[in-house]
Write an enzyme that holds these catalytic residues in place. Sequence first.
Site, mmCIF file in Angstrom:
data_model
loop_
_atom_site.group_PDB
_atom_site.id
_atom_site.type_symbol
_atom_site.label_atom_id
_atom_site.label_comp_id
_atom_site.label_asym_id
_atom_site.label_seq_id
_atom_site.Cartn_x
_atom_site.Cartn_y
_atom_site.Cartn_z
ATOM 1 N N ARG A 42 -58.708 -58.353 13.857
ATOM 2 C CA ARG A 42 -59.002 -57.335 14.894
ATOM 3 C C ARG A 42 -59.503 -58.003 16.172
ATOM 4 O O ARG A 42 -59.315 -57.487 17.258
ATOM 5 C CB ARG A 42 -59.984 -56.302 14.380
ATOM 6 C CG ARG A 42 -61.359 -56.810 14.075
ATOM 7 C CD ARG A 42 -62.296 -55.667 13.771
ATOM 8 N NE ARG A 42 -63.401 -56.125 12.956
ATOM 9 C CZ ARG A 42 -64.407 -55.370 12.604
ATOM 10 N NH1 ARG A 42 -64.431 -54.108 12.985
ATOM 11 N NH2 ARG A 42 -65.381 -55.846 11.868
ATOM 12 N N ASP A 66 -56.395 -53.913 14.863
ATOM 13 C CA ASP A 66 -57.632 -53.218 14.495
ATOM 14 C C ASP A 66 -57.232 -51.948 13.750
ATOM 15 O O ASP A 66 -56.655 -51.024 14.337
ATOM 16 C CB ASP A 66 -58.426 -52.894 15.770
ATOM 17 C CG ASP A 66 -59.720 -52.157 15.456
ATOM 18 O OD1 ASP A 66 -59.889 -51.655 14.318
ATOM 19 O OD2 ASP A 66 -60.564 -52.053 16.363
ATOM 20 N N ASN A 94 -55.414 -55.878 3.408
ATOM 21 C CA ASN A 94 -56.638 -56.495 2.882
ATOM 22 C C ASN A 94 -57.887 -56.071 3.655
ATOM 23 O O ASN A 94 -58.976 -55.990 3.087
ATOM 24 C CB ASN A 94 -56.469 -58.021 2.937
ATOM 25 C CG ASN A 94 -57.767 -58.752 2.779
ATOM 26 O OD1 ASN A 94 -58.278 -58.892 1.666
ATOM 27 N ND2 ASN A 94 -58.334 -59.220 3.888
ATOM 28 N N TYR A 195 -72.667 -47.915 -4.368
ATOM 29 C CA TYR A 195 -71.887 -48.044 -3.121
ATOM 30 C C TYR A 195 -70.978 -46.817 -2.944
ATOM 31 O O TYR A 195 -69.753 -46.952 -2.782
ATOM 32 C CB TYR A 195 -71.020 -49.311 -3.131
ATOM 33 C CG TYR A 195 -71.735 -50.530 -3.648
ATOM 34 C CD1 TYR A 195 -72.815 -51.063 -2.943
ATOM 35 C CD2 TYR A 195 -71.369 -51.139 -4.844
ATOM 36 C CE1 TYR A 195 -73.491 -52.179 -3.415
ATOM 37 C CE2 TYR A 195 -72.045 -52.250 -5.325
ATOM 38 C CZ TYR A 195 -73.100 -52.761 -4.605
ATOM 39 O OH TYR A 195 -73.773 -53.861 -5.077
ATOM 40 N N VAL A 200 -65.694 -44.513 -2.804
ATOM 41 C CA VAL A 200 -64.765 -43.377 -2.633
ATOM 42 C C VAL A 200 -63.605 -43.777 -1.711
ATOM 43 O O VAL A 200 -62.467 -43.353 -1.923
ATOM 44 C CB VAL A 200 -65.504 -42.106 -2.144
ATOM 45 C CG1 VAL A 200 -64.514 -40.971 -1.889
ATOM 46 C CG2 VAL A 200 -66.536 -41.657 -3.180
ATOM 47 N N LYS A 202 -62.221 -46.561 -1.761
ATOM 48 C CA LYS A 202 -61.311 -47.322 -2.616
ATOM 49 C C LYS A 202 -60.615 -46.410 -3.637
ATOM 50 O O LYS A 202 -59.454 -46.655 -3.993
ATOM 51 C CB LYS A 202 -62.060 -48.462 -3.304
ATOM 52 C CG LYS A 202 -62.585 -49.508 -2.316
ATOM 53 C CD LYS A 202 -61.464 -50.151 -1.513
ATOM 54 C CE LYS A 202 -61.919 -51.296 -0.634
ATOM 55 N NZ LYS A 202 -60.824 -51.922 0.145
HETATM 56 N N1 LIG Z 1 -65.556 -59.386 -1.966
HETATM 57 C C1 LIG Z 1 -65.483 -58.631 -3.051
HETATM 58 O O1 LIG Z 1 -66.245 -58.806 -4.041
HETATM 59 C C2 LIG Z 1 -64.482 -57.514 -3.128
HETATM 60 C C3 LIG Z 1 -64.394 -56.768 -4.315
HETATM 61 C C4 LIG Z 1 -63.451 -55.748 -4.408
HETATM 62 C C5 LIG Z 1 -62.618 -55.494 -3.335
HETATM 63 N N2 LIG Z 1 -62.711 -56.234 -2.177
HETATM 64 C C6 LIG Z 1 -61.795 -55.938 -1.091
HETATM 65 O O2 LIG Z 1 -61.145 -57.153 -0.696
HETATM 66 C C7 LIG Z 1 -60.763 -57.061 0.699
HETATM 67 C C8 LIG Z 1 -61.263 -58.266 1.459
HETATM 68 O O3 LIG Z 1 -62.681 -58.220 1.476
HETATM 69 P P1 LIG Z 1 -63.596 -59.492 1.716
HETATM 70 O O4 LIG Z 1 -64.552 -59.532 0.595
HETATM 71 O O5 LIG Z 1 -62.785 -60.676 2.042
HETATM 72 O O6 LIG Z 1 -64.429 -59.001 3.004
HETATM 73 P P2 LIG Z 1 -64.840 -59.734 4.362
HETATM 74 O O7 LIG Z 1 -65.091 -61.172 4.132
HETATM 75 O O8 LIG Z 1 -65.912 -58.894 4.940
HETATM 76 O O9 LIG Z 1 -63.507 -59.622 5.248
HETATM 77 C C9 LIG Z 1 -63.076 -58.360 5.680
HETATM 78 C C10 LIG Z 1 -61.981 -58.558 6.701
HETATM 79 O O10 LIG Z 1 -61.596 -57.260 7.163
HETATM 80 C C11 LIG Z 1 -61.658 -57.265 8.582
HETATM 81 N N3 LIG Z 1 -61.879 -55.960 9.177
HETATM 82 C C12 LIG Z 1 -62.981 -55.158 9.109
HETATM 83 N N4 LIG Z 1 -62.803 -54.064 9.857
HETATM 84 C C13 LIG Z 1 -61.561 -54.167 10.405
HETATM 85 C C14 LIG Z 1 -60.795 -53.378 11.284
HETATM 86 N N5 LIG Z 1 -61.274 -52.240 11.821
HETATM 87 N N6 LIG Z 1 -59.548 -53.780 11.615
HETATM 88 C C15 LIG Z 1 -59.036 -54.940 11.119
HETATM 89 N N7 LIG Z 1 -59.731 -55.764 10.325
HETATM 90 C C16 LIG Z 1 -60.976 -55.371 9.971
HETATM 91 C C17 LIG Z 1 -62.772 -58.246 8.917
HETATM 92 O O11 LIG Z 1 -62.674 -58.646 10.280
HETATM 93 P P3 LIG Z 1 -63.976 -59.133 11.134
HETATM 94 O O12 LIG Z 1 -64.197 -60.575 10.789
HETATM 95 O O13 LIG Z 1 -63.555 -58.925 12.547
HETATM 96 O O14 LIG Z 1 -65.128 -58.266 10.705
HETATM 97 C C18 LIG Z 1 -62.430 -59.354 7.932
HETATM 98 O O15 LIG Z 1 -61.368 -60.117 8.406
HETATM 99 C C19 LIG Z 1 -61.338 -55.722 1.179
HETATM 100 O O16 LIG Z 1 -60.343 -54.728 1.096
HETATM 101 C C20 LIG Z 1 -62.440 -55.433 0.174
HETATM 102 O O17 LIG Z 1 -62.755 -54.069 0.099
HETATM 103 C C21 LIG Z 1 -63.621 -57.233 -2.058
#
Ligand SMILES: NC(=O)c1ccc[n+]([C@@H]2O[C@H](COP(=O)([O-])OP(=O)(O)OC[C@H]3O[C@@H](n4cnc5c(N)ncnc54)[C@H](OP(=O)(O)O)[C@@H]3O)[C@@H](O)[C@H]2O)c1
Length: 286
Positions: A42, A66, A94, A195, A200, A202
């Site tokens: 974004r 974004d 993602n 959470y 919800v 998800k």
């Molecule tokens: N980590 C876990 O334990 C876990 C468990 C289950 C599911 N997940 C899922 O896995 C996926 C990746 O999560 P993660 O853990 O890698 O999280 P993360 O490190 O917080 O990364 C999230 C990414 O999403 C981007 N993002 C947030 N808002 C956005 C927007 N409005 N437009 C475009 N991009 C946006 C962030 O960009 P910025 O850097 O600009 O903020 C970042 O690149 C997510 O769908 C999450 O729900 C994660």
Amino acid sequence: MSSASQQRVILVTGANKGIGFEIVKKLAEESSNNNVILLGSRELKRGQDALVRLGSPSHMHLLQLDLSSRESIARATDEIKCKYGGRLDVVINNAATGELELTVDLAREMFSVNYYGIKTLNEHLFPLMQENGRVVNVASACGLTVLYEASKDLQEKYSLSTLTIEELDRLVEDFISAVGTNSFEELGYNPRSSYLIYSVTKAAVIALTRIEARQWSGAKNVLVLSVCPGFCATDLNKNAPGARPAEFGADSILYVVNAPETRLENGCFYRDGQLLPQIGMMNRKN
Ligand SMILES: NC(=O)c1ccc[n+]([C@@H]2O[C@H](COP(=O)([O-])OP(=O)(O)OC[C@H]3O[C@@H](n4cnc5c(N)ncnc54)[C@H](OP(=O)(O)O)[C@@H]3O)[C@@H](O)[C@H]2O)c1
């Protein structure tokens, strides 16, 4: 799926850090190295920094996207049409955001990225999908848990095999309204679920995946799947101690990108290569 030697155009949203970053890193390392990888970010600067950290591979390109903005989604779609031949083989949804506070504004913000963002992006990109393509919506097992802890009536609403996008939007909007009035129980949610808002969002993604798979089934043989990366240490959970490395999450997601079609069921939810129970198959009786 295309054979390894065929070129695939792959978009990963939110790929500037965390699990998304590990996905594009692994894709760039794939032996064929024939893929065109679009690194969604974004913020331009964060995306540029991520590209540099990856050594700026020539087959990887930054796409500013974004998910909370329809304009940004439309602009990114135009960019794919103009610069990358208007074709996509894989979309990995993602990007997501997660906050713990229970406020309507934060709920609206989270749903605008985690649910409406995916829905809008997929609507824009589906016409560009190539034969045998895959749309991968990243969800979380907490989306199943939150419904397991909800009333049977609510479970049935989410799991209805005829559920439409409009009905799912209504479930989402009712939930967001309930955040303002703290009336979760009236709708059938358990306010003690962990959470709650994030979970919800998800649950909605898992249900959306089933609807999209149904809507688009037959068209170009595209599979639409949801996947949980497992509990990984990233900024999303403040790098929780004990969580596994983000690259494991990337592997879980890449399984549904690369597995042969015969190993996958359209519309279903996976983690680490295993099929997870679908909403409504969780046998809670309340
Ligand atoms: N980590 C876990 O334990 C876990 C468990 C289950 C599911 N997940 C899922 O896995 C996926 C990746 O999560 P993660 O853990 O890698 O999280 P993360 O490190 O917080 O990364 C999230 C990414 O999403 C981007 N993002 C947030 N808002 C956005 C927007 N409005 N437009 C475009 N991009 C946006 C962030 O960009 P910025 O850097 O600009 O903020 C970042 O690149 C997510 O769908 C999450 O729900 C994660």
